[in-house]
Design a protein around this motif. Structure first.
Motif, short mmCIF file in Angstrom:
data_model
loop_
_atom_site.label_atom_id
_atom_site.label_comp_id
_atom_site.label_asym_id
_atom_site.label_seq_id
_atom_site.Cartn_x
_atom_site.Cartn_y
_atom_site.Cartn_z
N UNK A 87 1.23 -0.73 -0.04
CA UNK A 87 0.13 -0.41 -0.10
C UNK A 87 1.53 0.96 -0.14
N UNK A 88 0.31 2.55 -0.20
CA UNK A 88 0.67 3.39 -0.51
C UNK A 88 -0.08 4.17 0.71
N UNK A 89 0.02 4.92 1.28
CA UNK A 89 -0.72 5.65 2.19
C UNK A 89 -0.78 7.32 2.33
N UNK A 90 -1.80 7.96 1.38
CA UNK A 90 -1.44 9.45 0.96
C UNK A 90 -2.44 10.39 1.92
N UNK A 91 -2.92 10.73 2.33
CA UNK A 91 -3.90 12.12 3.03
C UNK A 91 -3.69 13.25 2.40
N UNK A 92 -2.57 13.78 1.44
CA UNK A 92 -2.75 15.37 1.20
C UNK A 92 -1.67 16.15 2.27
N UNK A 93 -1.18 17.11 1.25
CA UNK A 93 -0.16 17.78 1.85
C UNK A 93 -0.79 18.99 3.46
N UNK A 94 0.11 19.15 4.36
CA UNK A 94 -0.28 19.69 4.90
C UNK A 94 -1.60 19.21 6.23
N UNK A 95 -2.03 18.37 6.07
CA UNK A 95 -3.22 17.36 6.45
C UNK A 95 -3.75 17.36 7.67
N UNK A 96 -3.90 16.69 8.20
CA UNK A 96 -4.17 16.28 9.65
C UNK A 96 -3.54 14.70 9.81
N UNK A 97 -3.87 14.16 8.59
CA UNK A 97 -3.58 12.61 8.44
C UNK A 97 -1.92 12.69 7.66
N UNK A 98 -1.38 13.66 7.40
CA UNK A 98 -0.51 13.58 6.36
C UNK A 98 1.10 12.98 7.43
N UNK A 130 -7.29 10.98 -5.25
CA UNK A 130 -6.72 9.46 -3.87
C UNK A 130 -5.71 9.67 -3.44
N UNK A 131 -6.59 10.77 -2.58
CA UNK A 131 -6.20 11.04 -0.85
C UNK A 131 -7.53 10.48 -0.09
N UNK A 132 -7.16 9.43 0.83
CA UNK A 132 -7.79 8.69 2.07
C UNK A 132 -8.97 10.69 2.39
N UNK A 133 -10.31 9.82 3.14
CA UNK A 133 -10.87 10.65 3.99
C UNK A 133 -10.97 10.66 5.99
N UNK A 134 -10.86 11.11 6.27
CA UNK A 134 -10.39 10.25 7.35
C UNK A 134 -10.85 11.13 8.89
N UNK A 135 -11.44 9.98 9.82
CA UNK A 135 -11.70 11.18 10.75
C UNK A 135 -11.25 11.03 11.45
N UNK A 136 -9.37 11.21 12.54
CA UNK A 136 -8.89 10.69 12.82
C UNK A 136 -9.24 10.14 14.41
#
Length: 386
Positions: free
Chosen positions: A139-150, A192-198
């Motif tokens: 897998x490749x974990x991607x959440x986006x730049x400068x996001x909470x999941x980065x 291409x980036x996941x949506x997450x409620x951390x």
């Protein structure tokens, strides 16, 4: 019949980002990353690597002539698939020149699917004595730049060859599992980036662990003290520690042993980041390499995939477990990675293959891996062997 994991391999790309550098760039205290989530470094995946090439590079580390002759089931667990129809396992079968007379399937359920593949592989081997199963968690974990999941990104692949009389881990038939429709994490087909409620996802993770562990303990009459180590899915290494602390016994000797083993099990995860499907199994590899184990050691394993599905199962360490993986090769792979600056990481993150059908050739001169992605032509990925 004893069935389980005979060999394990691991691959992560040749770029790495220091979490201190990322913290400074984002205006955060580095302790938030190093201690707060328990991460030291994060793998950075270039365009020349995807889940197929990483899977091939991980498998190449352990594949031999006997495996090629006996593998007739390939189970590819990923939530970073490259095609909505064709399985990554088919590309992998071709790249590795495995038998055409095999089944090749892709399995998806967030970070849980590698465990589903292991259980399917175990049942398959019971019905097909003498065969082997290749299980991939890539897998490749991607959440986006400068996001909470980065800060919980990463990437890599764990390859596992399953067989009778395995060298590493015999997997028990005892397990408990739980599935609920939960929107704590998802990735729409257009994203291409996941949506997450951390925070919500972390709570669901703990709730699932409590459920499957309690039912396991009640059903099979096991106590936490029966285990020599407890392993967890680690989207970031601190999450597993929080779950472990909910079941540590008052017996300080047992609590200290389990905590020490956990620290050894998360060591490599701290330097790679989130592997999604592979996170639990990189943790297993790290424990095999650094933990206090012996033949007969009992492991408890908690697998979790958002959305959500969880399972608790057990395994027994075998006498020749150290022969089933190459600790030196994995450590060398990690040590020889090229550090990148935050600016370089951001450039690599934004550099992706076209999604509009256009051709693109990639520069593979900076990628020393055996299997690389050379680009896309006529809407087909061009895999190369160097």
């Amino acid at each position: 019949m004893t069935i389980g994991i005979d060999k394990m391999g691991f691959y992560t790309p040749h770029y790495v980002l220091d979490m201190t550098d990322l913290a400074n760039a984002r205006g955060d205290d580095p302790a938030k990353y190093h201690i707060g989530i328990g991460q030291s470094e994060m793998a950075v995946v270039p365009p020349t690597q995807d889940v197929v090439t990483m899977a091939a590079n991980a498998t190449e580390q352990i594949l031999d002539a006997t495996d090629r002759d006996q593998i007739d089931l390939i189970l590819f667990a990923t939530e970073s698939g490259i095609d909505n129809s064709k399985a990554g396992a088919v590309y992998l079968q071709h790249l590795l020149k495995l038998s055409e007379h095999s089944r090749a399937i892709e399995i998806k359920q967030a970070c849980y699917s590698a465990t589903a593949a292991l259980q399917l592989g175990k049942d398959y081997l019971k019905a097909h004595p003498g065969k082997r199963v290749l299980v991939i968690a890539a897998d490749i974990a991607r959440y986006g730049l400068e996001t909470a999941g980065e800060i919980t990104q990463g990437g890599g692949a764990v390859a596992m060859i399953m067989s009778e009389n395995p060298r590493i881990l015999a997997i028990s038939d005892e397990s408990t599992y739980l599935t609920r429709d939960v929107m704590d994490f998802w990735r729409p087909v257009y994203a291409t980036e996941a949506r997450v409620d951390g925070h919500y996802s972390a709570n669901v993770y703990t709730d699932f662990f409590t459920d499957v562990w309690t039912r396991f303990s009640d059903t099979y009459h096991h106590e936490i003290s029966d285990f020599d180590a407890m392993l967890f899915h680690l989207p970031f290494s601190k999450m597993g520690l929080k779950a472990l602390r909910t079941v540590l016994p008052e017996d300080q000797t047992v609590a200290d042993k389990l905590t020490s083993q956990f620290d050894q099990a998360r060591l490599w995860n701290r330097h790679v980041g989130n592997l999604y499907t592979g996170s639990l199994y990189l943790s297993l590899l790290s424990l095999l390499a650094h933990g206090d184990l012996h033949a007969g050691s009992q492991l408890g394993l908690f697998s979790y995939g958002s959305g959500a599905e969880g399972e608790f199962f057990t395994g027994t360490i075998q006498a020749d477990y150290q022969e089933g993986f190459d600790k030196a090769a994995i450590q060398t792979l990690l040590d020889k990675r090229t550090p990148v600056s935050v600016a370089e990481y951001e450039r690599i993150f934004k550099d992706s293959l076209p999604t509009n059908g256009q051709d693109r050739a990639l520069d593979i001169s900076h990628d020393s891996a055996k299997y690389v992605l050379g680009g896309i032509k006529n809407e087909q990925r061009q895999y190369l062997v160097q």
